[in-house]
Scaffold this motif. Structure first.
Motif, mmCIF file in Angstrom:
data_model
loop_
_atom_site.group_PDB
_atom_site.id
_atom_site.type_symbol
_atom_site.label_atom_id
_atom_site.label_comp_id
_atom_site.label_asym_id
_atom_site.label_seq_id
_atom_site.Cartn_x
_atom_site.Cartn_y
_atom_site.Cartn_z
ATOM 1 N N ASN A 2 33.581 50.790 16.798
ATOM 2 C CA ASN A 2 33.262 50.039 16.004
ATOM 3 C C ASN A 2 31.987 48.960 16.598
ATOM 4 O O ASN A 2 31.247 48.671 17.057
ATOM 5 C CB ASN A 2 34.182 48.770 16.647
ATOM 6 C CG ASN A 2 33.855 47.439 16.099
ATOM 7 O OD1 ASN A 2 32.741 47.260 15.330
ATOM 8 N ND2 ASN A 2 35.768 46.528 15.743
ATOM 9 N N ILE A 3 31.459 49.296 15.047
ATOM 10 C CA ILE A 3 29.685 48.447 15.126
ATOM 11 C C ILE A 3 29.646 47.123 13.952
ATOM 12 O O ILE A 3 30.132 48.070 12.952
ATOM 13 C CB ILE A 3 29.053 50.056 14.584
ATOM 14 C CG1 ILE A 3 28.986 51.464 15.874
ATOM 15 C CG2 ILE A 3 27.804 49.967 15.071
ATOM 16 C CD1 ILE A 3 28.269 52.633 14.907
ATOM 17 N N LEU A 4 28.949 46.720 14.899
ATOM 18 C CA LEU A 4 28.489 45.783 13.849
ATOM 19 C C LEU A 4 26.770 46.131 13.599
ATOM 20 O O LEU A 4 26.153 45.906 14.291
ATOM 21 C CB LEU A 4 28.688 44.846 14.370
ATOM 22 C CG LEU A 4 28.329 43.212 13.824
ATOM 23 C CD1 LEU A 4 29.478 41.622 14.844
ATOM 24 C CD2 LEU A 4 26.949 42.551 13.772
ATOM 25 N N ALA A 26 28.762 59.874 9.995
ATOM 26 C CA ALA A 26 29.573 60.088 12.056
ATOM 27 C C ALA A 26 30.835 59.481 12.222
ATOM 28 O O ALA A 26 31.322 59.662 12.893
ATOM 29 C CB ALA A 26 28.478 59.920 12.381
ATOM 30 N N GLY A 27 31.768 58.357 11.810
ATOM 31 C CA GLY A 27 32.505 58.495 12.336
ATOM 32 C C GLY A 27 33.223 57.095 12.410
ATOM 33 O O GLY A 27 33.889 56.833 13.128
ATOM 34 N N HIS A 28 32.501 56.334 12.140
ATOM 35 C CA HIS A 28 32.341 55.027 12.690
ATOM 36 C C HIS A 28 32.649 53.657 12.202
ATOM 37 O O HIS A 28 32.912 54.355 10.865
ATOM 38 C CB HIS A 28 30.622 54.852 13.484
ATOM 39 C CG HIS A 28 30.456 55.564 14.926
ATOM 40 N ND1 HIS A 28 30.761 55.708 15.772
ATOM 41 C CD2 HIS A 28 29.481 56.114 14.597
ATOM 42 C CE1 HIS A 28 30.279 56.561 16.493
ATOM 43 N NE2 HIS A 28 29.200 56.781 15.894
ATOM 44 N N ASP A 29 33.567 52.492 12.253
ATOM 45 C CA ASP A 29 33.543 51.834 11.857
ATOM 46 C C ASP A 29 32.730 50.870 11.975
ATOM 47 O O ASP A 29 32.488 49.746 12.738
ATOM 48 C CB ASP A 29 35.274 51.576 12.762
ATOM 49 C CG ASP A 29 35.549 50.126 11.936
ATOM 50 O OD1 ASP A 29 35.362 50.342 10.157
ATOM 51 O OD2 ASP A 29 37.482 49.417 12.370
ATOM 52 N N VAL A 30 32.433 50.911 10.634
ATOM 53 C CA VAL A 30 31.081 50.253 10.637
ATOM 54 C C VAL A 30 31.553 48.338 9.679
ATOM 55 O O VAL A 30 32.441 48.427 9.498
ATOM 56 C CB VAL A 30 29.328 50.459 9.829
ATOM 57 C CG1 VAL A 30 28.597 49.390 9.450
ATOM 58 C CG2 VAL A 30 29.988 52.071 10.466
ATOM 59 N N HIS A 31 31.000 47.124 10.647
ATOM 60 C CA HIS A 31 31.124 46.364 10.168
ATOM 61 C C HIS A 31 29.839 44.945 9.652
ATOM 62 O O HIS A 31 29.270 45.431 10.363
ATOM 63 C CB HIS A 31 32.311 44.990 10.822
ATOM 64 C CG HIS A 31 33.534 45.938 11.041
ATOM 65 N ND1 HIS A 31 34.676 45.206 10.024
ATOM 66 C CD2 HIS A 31 34.231 46.814 11.636
ATOM 67 C CE1 HIS A 31 35.251 46.169 10.410
ATOM 68 N NE2 HIS A 31 35.214 46.682 11.523
ATOM 69 N N VAL A 32 29.814 44.802 8.331
ATOM 70 C CA VAL A 32 28.122 44.627 8.426
ATOM 71 C C VAL A 32 28.504 42.885 8.042
ATOM 72 O O VAL A 32 29.225 41.880 7.615
ATOM 73 C CB VAL A 32 27.535 44.674 6.939
ATOM 74 C CG1 VAL A 32 26.455 44.354 6.323
ATOM 75 C CG2 VAL A 32 27.639 46.192 6.717
ATOM 76 N N VAL A 33 27.584 42.268 9.009
ATOM 77 C CA VAL A 33 27.553 40.774 8.711
ATOM 78 C C VAL A 33 25.828 40.556 7.844
ATOM 79 O O VAL A 33 24.860 41.184 9.073
ATOM 80 C CB VAL A 33 27.578 40.040 10.463
ATOM 81 C CG1 VAL A 33 26.574 38.981 9.568
ATOM 82 C CG2 VAL A 33 28.899 40.142 11.118
ATOM 83 N N ALA A 34 25.705 39.824 7.321
ATOM 84 C CA ALA A 34 24.525 40.111 6.379
ATOM 85 C C ALA A 34 24.195 38.322 6.642
ATOM 86 O O ALA A 34 24.991 37.495 6.001
ATOM 87 C CB ALA A 34 24.282 40.065 4.998
ATOM 88 N N THR A 35 23.101 37.883 6.621
ATOM 89 C CA THR A 35 22.558 36.495 6.753
ATOM 90 C C THR A 35 22.424 36.501 4.964
ATOM 91 O O THR A 35 22.478 37.481 3.998
ATOM 92 C CB THR A 35 20.863 36.447 7.196
ATOM 93 O OG1 THR A 35 19.907 37.547 6.600
ATOM 94 C CG2 THR A 35 21.567 36.470 8.512
ATOM 95 N N ASP A 36 22.383 35.198 4.764
ATOM 96 C CA ASP A 36 22.218 34.659 3.268
ATOM 97 C C ASP A 36 20.727 35.448 2.352
ATOM 98 O O ASP A 36 21.005 35.877 1.757
ATOM 99 C CB ASP A 36 22.526 32.997 2.963
ATOM 100 C CG ASP A 36 23.694 32.169 3.439
ATOM 101 O OD1 ASP A 36 24.291 33.188 3.565
ATOM 102 O OD2 ASP A 36 23.368 31.640 3.176
#
Ligand code: CTP
Length: 400
Positions: A2-4, A26-36
């Motif tokens: 799990n990659i942020l 590459a098979g990872h579960d990616v969660h994006v946190v973006a700033t405004d």
């Protein structure tokens, strides 16, 4: 894993899309946190489509599930790319005035930061002190590189290339240093044989797979020498590179480097033939009729010669170098493709062969690859598909 991935407000945010893409491939579960600020540069739908997950921006969304803490707690790895001077300052102060800051403070995962800013900002004593403080706390920095920045200026501050960020981040997360202390020689690209001062015979290899191998091997601790033939991609600063053009130049560079190598990986597409003579001035149409005949002479088989030299040295008691070859084949069907690979590894005598389908739209110059790995007995010892970095890591697993 799990990659942020934290995206902050810099123009390099558009390059972060490729960081996300490679991690997903590459098979990872990616969660994006973006700033405004990040979303001023690249739209939320782009990050959602590429990451295949909702993008989080607001500290006060998902409060019922305590998202600001959950995101950080769930992450096995956090990558911030690009990281602005402001973000680095906030990190060093431990500020949590937005979702990204909260997630980072709530996490114990390794934190990888890829700064991107103008040279003056990177060299400002405030940023220098913040980076030193964060390094002291175990934060990993990738880059920045030196080069063209937004606008007319150039210098240190350019975000590291996406492949370099991904390779470094994954290596840090795995704390993989399984190639530490090994000297690895890798050839990449395609050799060119001159016909006259302005023309050459060449092939379509870009060098992407070989450079991905070099990048990944360096990230896993190896001392890497890359012998690059007419590369169309940038080489990471973690790799020593010798640039060559012809097969003869590649042969002499690789033989010299191989004497002190633990492994040689021949990813380069090597010209099998060269013109028997090189015209000293431009070949002119008026000196030829409707056809022009060239006579080509055979080049040495560098891979085969390396194996012969390795075996001779081993007979003299010198520990053997592991030699890995590539097979570029246009055969589409699996069984005939494997048959070509098995015949090729027997001819070459190397320890492993990476069988690679190539053609107008596959293998050469593309971003991804699909390979089958054979040993000298012809057994399949691995298969890999995905980005060239993912394929590189699989080949290196075999080496390790
Ligand atoms: N190679 C080499 N020297 C050459 C030709 C190829 O060292 N003169 C190496 C390549 O770097 C690769 C492997 O041999 O690791 C196989 O290359 P490939 O082009 O697939 O095969 P060839 O040996 O050229 O045979 P063919 O073109 O007949 O398939």
């Amino acid at each position: 894993m799990n990659i942020l991935v934290g995206i902050t407000g810099g123009i390099a945010a558009y390059k972060a899309v490729n960081v996300i893409r490679s991690l997903v491939l590459a098979g990872h579960d990616v969660h994006v946190v973006a700033t405004d600020a990040a979303l001023i540069f690249v739209g939320k739908p782009t990050f959602e489509a590429i990451s295949r997950n909702p993008v989080h921006t607001d500290l006060y969304e998902g409060v019922a599930e305590v998202r600001h803490v959950a995101l950080g707690q769930a992450a096995d790895l956090i990558v911030i790319a690009p990281a602005t001077a402001n973000t680095i300052a906030k990190l060093s102060a431990g500020l949590a005035d937005d979702l990204l800051g909260n997630a980072i403070l709530a996490s114990t995962a390794p934190l990888v930061v890829a700064p991107a800013m103008h040279t003056e900002m990177w060299q400002n004593p405030a940023t220098v002190a913040n980076v030193a403080l964060l390094r002291g706390r175990g934060v990993h920095f990738v880059g920045p590189g030196t080069g063209q920045l937004t606008g007319k200026d150039s210098g240190p501050g350019r975000m590291a290339e996406p492949d370099e960020i991904v390779a470094s981040a994954l290596a840090i997360a795995h704390t993989r240093s399984d190639l530490a202390g090994l000297r690895v020689v890798i050839t990449a690209g395609g050799t060119r044989e001159p016909l006259d001062p302005v023309r050459f015979l060449g092939n379509r290899s870009s060098g992407k797979q070989g450079v991905a191998l070099a990048r990944a091997a360096a990230a896993r601790g190896a001392e890497v020498t890359l012998i690059g033939a007419n590369l169309e991609v940038d080489v990471p600063s973690t790799v020593n590179v010798t640039h060559v053009s012809t097969t003869a130049e590649l042969a002499s560079a690789v033989h010299a480097a191989a004497t002190r190598a633990d492994a040689v990986i021949m990813a380069a597409a090597v010209a099998d033939y060269r013109p028997d003579s090189v015209a000293t001035s431009k070949i002119k149409k008026e000196n030829h009729g409707e056809t022009l005949q060239l006579t080509l002479v055979k080049n040495p088989d560098v891979l085969h010669d390396l194996v012969v030299a390795r075996d001779a040295a081993a007979a003299g008691g010198i520990p053997g170098t592991i030699v890995i070859g590539f097979a570029a084949e246009t055969e589409q069907d699996r069984e005939p493709l494997l048959a070509l690979g098995r015949a090729k590894i027997l001819r070459k005598g190397c320890d492993f062969l990476v069988v690679n389908r190539v053609g107008w739209s596959a293998g050469f110059a593309s971003e991804s690859n699909e390979v089958i790995l054979l040993n000298l007995a012809g057994d399949i010892v691995g298969e890999a598909s995905g980005s060239k970095l993912v394929v590189a890591d699989r080949i290196l697993d075999l080496l390790a």
